[in-house]
Design an enzyme around this catalytic site. Structure first.
Site, PDB file in Angstrom:
ATOM      1  N   GLY A   1      23.587  13.670  27.259  1.00 57.64           N
ATOM      2  CA  GLY A   1      22.896  12.843  26.270  1.00 57.64           C
ATOM      3  C   GLY A   1      23.808  11.734  25.781  1.00 57.64           C
ATOM      4  O   GLY A   1      25.016  11.774  25.932  1.00 57.64           O
TER       5      GLY A   1
ATOM      6  N   ARG B   1      25.303  -4.469  34.733  1.00 58.28           N
ATOM      7  CA  ARG B   1      24.506  -5.132  35.773  1.00 58.28           C
ATOM      8  C   ARG B   1      23.186  -5.648  35.232  1.00 58.28           C
ATOM      9  O   ARG B   1      22.671  -6.638  35.696  1.00 58.28           O
ATOM     10  CB  ARG B   1      24.279  -4.183  36.948  1.00 58.28           C
ATOM     11  CG  ARG B   1      25.378  -4.314  37.999  1.00 58.28           C
ATOM     12  CD  ARG B   1      25.177  -3.357  39.122  1.00 58.28           C
ATOM     13  NE  ARG B   1      25.235  -1.984  38.619  1.00 58.28           N
ATOM     14  CZ  ARG B   1      25.183  -0.904  39.373  1.00 58.28           C
ATOM     15  NH1 ARG B   1      25.065  -1.030  40.667  1.00 58.28           N
ATOM     16  NH2 ARG B   1      25.251   0.288  38.863  1.00 58.28           N
TER      17      ARG B   1
ATOM     18  N   LYS C   1      32.242  19.941  37.532  1.00 56.68           N
ATOM     19  CA  LYS C   1      32.811  20.286  36.218  1.00 56.68           C
ATOM     20  C   LYS C   1      33.651  21.560  36.304  1.00 56.68           C
ATOM     21  O   LYS C   1      34.721  21.652  35.690  1.00 56.68           O
ATOM     22  CB  LYS C   1      31.683  20.444  35.199  1.00 56.68           C
ATOM     23  CG  LYS C   1      30.933  19.132  34.942  1.00 56.68           C
ATOM     24  CD  LYS C   1      29.629  19.381  34.200  1.00 56.68           C
ATOM     25  CE  LYS C   1      28.851  18.105  33.955  1.00 56.68           C
ATOM     26  NZ  LYS C   1      27.472  18.346  33.528  1.00 56.68           N
TER      27      LYS C   1
ATOM     28  N   GLY D   1      29.786  17.389  28.243  1.00 57.90           N
ATOM     29  CA  GLY D   1      29.402  16.328  27.301  1.00 57.90           C
ATOM     30  C   GLY D   1      30.247  16.295  26.043  1.00 57.90           C
ATOM     31  O   GLY D   1      31.447  16.025  26.079  1.00 57.90           O
TER      32      GLY D   1
ATOM     33  N   THR E   1      23.222   4.909  29.663  1.00 54.11           N
ATOM     34  CA  THR E   1      23.046   5.867  28.561  1.00 54.11           C
ATOM     35  C   THR E   1      24.360   6.085  27.804  1.00 54.11           C
ATOM     36  O   THR E   1      24.429   5.935  26.581  1.00 54.11           O
ATOM     37  CB  THR E   1      22.546   7.212  29.131  1.00 54.11           C
ATOM     38  OG1 THR E   1      21.349   6.963  29.864  1.00 54.11           O
ATOM     39  CG2 THR E   1      22.261   8.212  28.038  1.00 54.11           C
ATOM     40  N   VAL E   2      25.419   6.442  28.535  1.00 57.00           N
ATOM     41  CA  VAL E   2      26.677   6.794  27.857  1.00 57.00           C
ATOM     42  C   VAL E   2      27.400   5.534  27.368  1.00 57.00           C
ATOM     43  O   VAL E   2      27.980   5.518  26.273  1.00 57.00           O
ATOM     44  CB  VAL E   2      27.587   7.629  28.795  1.00 57.00           C
ATOM     45  CG1 VAL E   2      28.876   8.003  28.081  1.00 57.00           C
ATOM     46  CG2 VAL E   2      26.868   8.879  29.264  1.00 57.00           C
TER      47      VAL E   2
END
Ligand code: HSE
Length: 434
Positions: free
Chosen positions: A300, A45, A203, A132, A13-14
């Site tokens: 996200g 991968r 975090k 994020g 995703t990132v």
């Protein structure tokens, strides 16, 4: 000037978001950084259909990127602790700068990684690891550098906040909302990290070190998730004028640093109580600035990529500046970190919401009040509901003033031992954030 060559490790995703933003905004980014940024290698991968990697060389071996002499900066986006640690240490040993979004890696192995980076004179940047797309690390480390930070409190897990918001607003079930968060790419590979508070504790550990100038100490963070929250407590909290949020709180006290993640009642009129869905928000209270609030998408694809690319721009700028004068990893100079201890949860202080299920007898309230007052616990308000039809038990909801966890645990043990109290006493901490 020749472009800086970057290797992206992990095209999930990132990783795909980072590739896409670098490509789409290449010209703007080069104008800001002073040089172009070229993705010269990708380690993945399996193919990611969301990402057209053009003719970028691809390898399945992440360590090959760390060993590639062409690469100036390794972007670690594979997640996890083990291979990610090996990759980052190898890149550092090979004299490469590193950008990572991996909060688990920084919270658990950050002290070791930063020491190696200092030895090698390379940068390790990790803005995307917390909240994020919100540039809260930069804000704390640079924008608020004048302040003695009193406390930091944040909604720092998007998945958990999404679940709580959907449950409260739409009455959806926990597993249903979690499945949607996974499909949207918000949740961790192991979603228990989200719902049990581990991701938020990673975090918070990072934020606390940067706020207070202490080494990273994830093992001392108190962690409680959202899995035991009930819709009944959400409703009673609303009736009392509060919202329940999953909050990370780091507070500096004379005795030490409180470092805790747990469901928390927040007055409903606070801005942070109205942060919903996958959004994150972090409040920072400094002695000079007062309270500040940083808000934005905490997870996200492109919000997280925004922070990764901003770190890349910082790295590119710093590659041409004085290496002795870089911003320190944890905001404070490494030889100036403090040994102010992180407190055990028993020594932390908070107000409390208590829900007691009692038999409908005269005198129960008096016994409850007496147990609390014997331990110096001051009651702020009491709400007693009608007896429930199905079991005849009376839900008794209390808000207390601030007290140490140790005294509250003693009181709860005594309350649960009363003949007229049935089952466990529900307790949720309350923070007024003022
Ligand atoms: N699983 C994390 C969250 C992703 O939901 O906040 C961003 O760190």
């Amino acid at each position: 000037m020749k472009p800086v060559k970057v290797g992206i490790c992990g095209l999930g995703t990132v990783g795909s978001g980072t590739f896409n933003v670098l490509k789409r905004n290449a010209e703007e980014i080069a104008r800001r950084a002073g040089r172009g940024i070229e993705v010269a290698q990708i380690a993945q991968r399996r193919p990611n259909p969301q990402c057209d990697t053009d003719s970028t060389p691809i390898t399945a071996d992440v360590l090959a990127v760390a060993d590639n002499p062409e690469i100036d900066v390794v972007v670690e986006l594979i997640g996890g602790y083990t291979l990610a640690r090996e990759l980052v240490l190898r890149a550092i040993a090979n004299g490469k700068h590193v950008v990572t979004a991996n909060k688990a890696l920084i919270a658990v192995h950050g002290n070791e990684i930063f020491a190696k980076a200092r030895e090698q004179g390379v940068i390790v940047a990790f803005e995307a690891s917390v909240a994020g797309g919100i540039p809260v690390i930069k804000a704390l480390r640079e924008g608020l550098a004048a302040n003695r930070i009193n406390w930091v409190a944040g909604i720092i897990n998007g998945t958990g906040n999404f679940i709580l918001s959907e449950m409260r607003e739409k009455g959806r079930t926990f597993p249903d909302v979690l499945a949607e968060a996974q499909a949207l790419g918000y949740a961790e590979a192991d979603p228990t990290f989200d719902v049990e508070g581990i991701d938020a504790a990673h975090k918070l550990t990072i934020l606390a070190s940067i706020a207070f100038g202490i080494p990273l100490q994830f093992d001392k963070a108190y962690t409680e998730g959202i899995t035991r929250l009930t819709t009944a407590d959400v409703g009673y909290a609303e009736a009392l004028g509060y919202r329940i949020k999953h909050l990370g709180v780091a507070r500096s006290t004379d005795q030490g640093i409180e470092l805790r993640v747990h469901p928390t009642l927040i007055p409903a009129d606070r801005l942070i109580a109205n942060v919903n869905g996958v959004m994150n928000a972090v409040m920072v209270n400094g002695d000079a600035v007062g309270s500040t609030l940083f808000y934005g998408a905490g997870a996200g694809q492109e919000p997280t990529a925004s922070a990764v690319v901003a770190d890349l721009v910082d790295v590119v700028r710093a590659m041409t500046s004085d290496p002795e004068n870089r911003v320190p990893h944890l905001a404070f100079q490494p030889d100036a970190l403090s040994d102010h201890p992180v407190l055990s949860i028993e020594a932390c202080e908070s107000a409390y919401y208590l829900r007691i299920q009692a038999k409908d007898h005269p005198g129960v309230l008096a016994q409850v009040a007496s147990i609390l007052s014997a331990r110096g616990i001051n009651i702020e308000s009491i709400m007693q509901k009608e007896a429930e039809e199905h079991d005849g038990l009376v839900p008794m909801i209390l808000l207390t003033h601030r007290v140490t966890e140790r005294h509250m645990v003693e009181a709860i043990t005594a309350l649960e031992a009363l003949d007229d109290v049935v089952g466990d006493v529900v307790r949720i901490r309350v923070e007024h954030l003022n």
